[in-house]
Write a protein that holds these residues in place. Structure first.
Motif, PDB file in Angstrom:
ATOM      1  N   TRP A 173     -13.855  51.620  12.635  1.00  0.00           N
ATOM      2  CA  TRP A 173     -13.489  51.604  11.213  1.00  0.00           C
ATOM      3  C   TRP A 173     -14.330  52.636  10.487  1.00  0.00           C
ATOM      4  O   TRP A 173     -15.564  52.604  10.535  1.00  0.00           O
TER       5      TRP A 173
ATOM      6  N   HIS B  68     -13.134  56.780   4.567  1.00  0.00           N
ATOM      7  CA  HIS B  68     -11.868  57.510   4.581  1.00  0.00           C
ATOM      8  C   HIS B  68     -10.831  56.761   3.746  1.00  0.00           C
ATOM      9  O   HIS B  68     -10.205  55.806   4.217  1.00  0.00           O
ATOM     10  N   GLY B  69     -10.666  57.163   2.508  1.00  0.00           N
ATOM     11  CA  GLY B  69      -9.702  56.521   1.629  1.00  0.00           C
ATOM     12  C   GLY B  69     -10.263  55.269   0.976  1.00  0.00           C
ATOM     13  O   GLY B  69     -11.397  54.853   1.233  1.00  0.00           O
TER      14      GLY B  69
ATOM     15  N   ASP C 148      -9.516  52.123   1.379  1.00  0.00           N
ATOM     16  CA  ASP C 148      -9.777  51.009   2.288  1.00  0.00           C
ATOM     17  C   ASP C 148     -10.456  51.433   3.583  1.00  0.00           C
ATOM     18  O   ASP C 148     -10.681  50.602   4.461  1.00  0.00           O
TER      19      ASP C 148
ATOM     20  N   ASP D 232     -10.265  53.756   7.173  1.00  0.00           N
ATOM     21  CA  ASP D 232      -9.175  53.762   8.150  1.00  0.00           C
ATOM     22  C   ASP D 232      -9.714  53.338   9.508  1.00  0.00           C
ATOM     23  O   ASP D 232     -10.907  53.331   9.758  1.00  0.00           O
TER      24      ASP D 232
ATOM     25  N   TYR E 253      -9.774  54.229  13.381  1.00  0.00           N
ATOM     26  CA  TYR E 253      -9.688  55.554  14.001  1.00  0.00           C
ATOM     27  C   TYR E 253     -10.051  55.473  15.479  1.00  0.00           C
ATOM     28  O   TYR E 253     -11.057  54.864  15.854  1.00  0.00           O
TER      29      TYR E 253
ATOM     30  N   GLN F 258      -4.851  57.072  14.347  1.00  0.00           N
ATOM     31  CA  GLN F 258      -5.267  56.491  13.073  1.00  0.00           C
ATOM     32  C   GLN F 258      -4.362  55.315  12.707  1.00  0.00           C
ATOM     33  O   GLN F 258      -3.150  55.353  12.949  1.00  0.00           O
TER      34      GLN F 258
ATOM     35  N   ASP G 175      -3.740  52.075   9.604  1.00  0.00           N
ATOM     36  CA  ASP G 175      -4.012  51.596   8.248  1.00  0.00           C
ATOM     37  C   ASP G 175      -4.912  50.364   8.314  1.00  0.00           C
ATOM     38  O   ASP G 175      -4.620  49.406   9.027  1.00  0.00           O
ATOM     39  N   SER G 176      -6.010  50.377   7.567  1.00  0.00           N
ATOM     40  CA  SER G 176      -6.960  49.267   7.597  1.00  0.00           C
ATOM     41  C   SER G 176      -6.390  47.989   6.996  1.00  0.00           C
ATOM     42  O   SER G 176      -6.837  46.890   7.335  1.00  0.00           O
TER      43      SER G 176
ATOM     44  N   THR H  82      -0.840  55.478  11.318  1.00  0.00           N
ATOM     45  CA  THR H  82      -0.727  56.479  10.251  1.00  0.00           C
ATOM     46  C   THR H  82      -0.909  57.898  10.771  1.00  0.00           C
ATOM     47  O   THR H  82      -0.708  58.854  10.029  1.00  0.00           O
TER      48      THR H  82
END
Length: 211
Positions: free
Chosen positions: A125, A129-130, A132, A134, A136, A143, A145-146, A152
């Motif tokens: 995690w 990154h963003g 929430d 991400d 990875y 990738q 979505d958390s 993604t």
């Protein structure tokens, strides 16, 4: 008359022009042989790695490798408390099922398998990154979505399997069930829940008794 020290020296029988050319020819042969060996070794390595990747992909797609969420387990306490922006790793429902619980910045509690759906590498995690963060996979730049576990980016073919998380009144965080990749949440929950109270709370059609 003695030749100056920095002038070209004549080549005679013991170190003359013929001997020099012979040394050069031998050196060229060694370089050529080394280059050929290096190229052969390189091609052998590339073929081995490529073959390994093909076999690995075939095994994963055929379902031979362990799938996260096969089986069920009693609820597992994973943290006394999990603050926004924090995460904790654990094994659930079995010792080969690597997983992670994440408290997203807005307080939402989520849980996922950390075994990538591409070639089973470990998923991390990245909270920076963003909004929430991400999920990875560094092996092949996968990738997820958390917030949902959906793919993604990169080569993963399926979302991450989810781990059903529950928070008790004392703030402790528990793993209570699993949802396979692509499975409906209620189906996964009712398939794996062991706690009768949780089964009743989930309103599972055929498991209200906890059986």
């Amino acid at each position: 008359m003695t030749s100056p020290a920095n002038s070209p020296q004549p080549y005679g029988p013991d170190g003359g022009a013929d001997g020099h050319r012979a040394e050069q020819d031998a050196l060229k042969e060694r370089i050529s042989a080394d280059s050929l060996t290096t190229r052969r070794d390189y091609l052998r390595i590339v073929a081995t790695v490529s073959g390994g990747l093909v076999v690995g992909s075939t095994v994963v797609s055929a379902g031979v490798l362990h799938r996260h969420g096969d089986g069920a387990a009693a609820p597992l306490k994973v943290a006394d408390r999990l603050e926004p922006g924090d995460a904790v790793t654990f094994d659930y429902p079995g010792e080969d099922d690597r997983a992670m619980a994440i408290r997203l910045p807005d307080g939402t509690l989520v849980g996922y398998s950390t075994v990538c759906t591409h070639l089973a590498c470990g998923v991390l995690w990245r909270r920076d990154h963003g909004a929430d963060g991400d999920l990875y996979c560094p092996c092949h730049e996968g990738q997820f979505d958390s917030r949902t576990g959906e793919v993604t980016g990169g080569p993963p073919p399926r979302p991450l399997p989810r781990v059903v998380m529950a928070e008790r009144a004392d703030g402790s965080v528990w793993a209570v069930g699993t949802v396979r990749s692509g499975e409906e949440t209620l189906t996964g929950v009712c398939r794996t829940l062991r706690d009768p109270e949780l089964v009743a709370a989930a309103n599972c059609p055929s498991r209200k008794s906890g059986k």
